[in-house]
Design a protein around this motif. Structure first.
Motif, PDB file in Angstrom:
ATOM      1  N   GLY A 170       0.852  -0.703   0.196  1.00 42.54           N
ATOM      2  CA  GLY A 170      -0.029  -0.109  -0.015  1.00 42.54           C
ATOM      3  C   GLY A 170       1.024   1.132  -0.465  1.00 42.54           C
ATOM      4  N   VAL A 171       1.732   1.387   0.083  1.00 37.32           N
ATOM      5  CA  VAL A 171       3.149   2.582   0.485  1.00 37.32           C
ATOM      6  C   VAL A 171       3.449   2.707  -1.106  1.00 37.32           C
ATOM      7  N   GLU A 172       4.213   1.839  -1.834  1.00 35.60           N
ATOM      8  CA  GLU A 172       4.339   1.454  -2.587  1.00 35.60           C
ATOM      9  C   GLU A 172       3.224   2.533  -3.974  1.00 35.60           C
ATOM     10  N   TRP A 173       1.594   1.462  -3.768  1.00 29.64           N
ATOM     11  CA  TRP A 173       0.765   2.215  -4.514  1.00 29.64           C
ATOM     12  C   TRP A 173       0.140   3.590  -3.856  1.00 29.64           C
ATOM     13  N   ALA A 174       0.879   3.697  -2.814  1.00 31.77           N
ATOM     14  CA  ALA A 174       0.092   5.220  -2.223  1.00 31.77           C
ATOM     15  C   ALA A 174       0.952   6.119  -2.758  1.00 31.77           C
ATOM     16  N   LEU A 175       2.422   6.013  -2.823  1.00 30.12           N
ATOM     17  CA  LEU A 175       3.623   6.901  -3.618  1.00 30.12           C
ATOM     18  C   LEU A 175       3.246   7.779  -4.620  1.00 30.12           C
ATOM     19  N   ALA A 229       5.064  19.330   0.578  1.00 33.73           N
ATOM     20  CA  ALA A 229       4.815  20.018   1.905  1.00 33.73           C
ATOM     21  C   ALA A 229       4.809  18.489   2.202  1.00 33.73           C
ATOM     22  N   ILE A 230       4.630  17.518   1.056  1.00 36.38           N
ATOM     23  CA  ILE A 230       4.336  16.020   1.330  1.00 36.38           C
ATOM     24  C   ILE A 230       6.046  15.275   1.011  1.00 36.38           C
ATOM     25  N   THR A 231       6.165  14.932   2.574  1.00 39.44           N
ATOM     26  CA  THR A 231       7.682  14.071   2.642  1.00 39.44           C
ATOM     27  C   THR A 231       7.191  12.562   2.737  1.00 39.44           C
ATOM     28  N   LEU A 232       8.578  12.105   2.163  1.00 36.19           N
ATOM     29  CA  LEU A 232       7.765  10.595   1.766  1.00 36.19           C
ATOM     30  C   LEU A 232       7.552   9.711   3.272  1.00 36.19           C
ATOM     31  N   LEU A 233       8.146   9.944   4.386  1.00 39.01           N
ATOM     32  CA  LEU A 233       7.737  10.358   5.857  1.00 39.01           C
ATOM     33  C   LEU A 233       6.276  10.349   6.640  1.00 39.01           C
ATOM     34  N   THR A 281      10.642  14.905  -0.159  1.00 38.32           N
ATOM     35  CA  THR A 281       9.420  15.762  -0.560  1.00 38.32           C
ATOM     36  C   THR A 281       8.933  14.904  -1.664  1.00 38.32           C
ATOM     37  N   LEU A 282       7.471  14.672  -2.074  1.00 34.21           N
ATOM     38  CA  LEU A 282       7.224  14.455  -3.560  1.00 34.21           C
ATOM     39  C   LEU A 282       7.599  14.717  -4.516  1.00 34.21           C
ATOM     40  N   ALA A 283       7.146  16.839  -4.016  1.00 32.02           N
ATOM     41  CA  ALA A 283       8.078  17.868  -5.034  1.00 32.02           C
ATOM     42  C   ALA A 283       9.839  17.108  -5.009  1.00 32.02           C
ATOM     43  N   ASP A 284      10.634  16.105  -4.162  1.00 32.58           N
ATOM     44  CA  ASP A 284      11.649  15.597  -4.773  1.00 32.58           C
ATOM     45  C   ASP A 284      12.062  14.696  -5.626  1.00 32.58           C
ATOM     46  N   ILE A 285      11.534  14.030  -5.431  1.00 31.46           N
ATOM     47  CA  ILE A 285      10.707  12.406  -6.338  1.00 31.46           C
ATOM     48  C   ILE A 285      10.140  12.943  -8.303  1.00 31.46           C
ATOM     49  N   LYS A 286       9.308  14.112  -7.578  1.00 33.51           N
ATOM     50  CA  LYS A 286       8.414  14.089  -9.386  1.00 33.51           C
ATOM     51  C   LYS A 286       9.884  14.711 -10.188  1.00 33.51           C
ATOM     52  N   SER A 287      10.289  15.925  -9.515  1.00 34.22           N
ATOM     53  CA  SER A 287      11.611  16.447  -9.987  1.00 34.22           C
ATOM     54  C   SER A 287      12.046  15.552 -11.037  1.00 34.22           C
TER      55      SER A 287
END
Length: 159
Positions: A4-9, A71-75, A131-137
């Protein structure tokens, strides 16, 4: 850690590429990766309870990011899905071992417990630093077509 973590990310990343304010239905997000809709919905609801996503009901309803990707971290996502508990749970089995003592809190004195807690803390710090922005970038640098491909596939699945 559950799937579920992978799916959510991945769902959060996909939602980051959707036009601002547009909600995406669970069935559409689930169809994107051929996931079971009911199980994905549980993950999305957990993200909504954590304030990561917002949900809207009705014909134009669905999920959208409730905060900016910065504003959304992986944690945040891991904690929303898995809960805040540490990965290692010390059951204090040293109490039953030779020389064990029922009065001692072995979570504080056991070197194995301490080592596992340090590792858990390091893992959480690393997740909190991304953050999600880091992954997105990073995805956009490595796969420049990903945002548009995602929008196209989501639009096709809605139809």
């Amino acid at each position: 850690m559950s799937e579920g973590v992978e799916w959510a990310l991945h769902s959060c990343l996909n939602l980051s590429w959707v036009e601002s304010g547009q909600a995406v239905r669970t069935a559409t997000l689930a169809a994107f990766y051929e996931l079971p809709s009911a199980y994905l919905n549980k993950q999305l609801q957990a993200l909504a309870r954590a304030g990561i996503l917002s949900s809207t009901s009705g014909p134009r309803g669905g999920f959208r990011l409730a905060r900016s990707p910065e504003a959304i971290t992986l944690l945040d996502v891991v904690t929303a899905i898995e809960g805040p508990e540490e990965a290692f749970r010390c059951d204090q089995i040293l109490r039953q071992g030779p020389g064990g003592d029922a009065e001692t809190d072995y979570r504080q004195t056991c070197l194995i417990s301490q080592g596992m807690r340090r590792a858990d803390l390091a893992w959480r710090r690393e997740l909190a630093a991304q953050t999600l922005a880091d992954i997105k970038s990073a995805v956009e640098r490595q796969f420049p077509a990903a945002p548009q491909n995602t929008r196209n596939r989501l639009a096709a699945l809605r139809a």
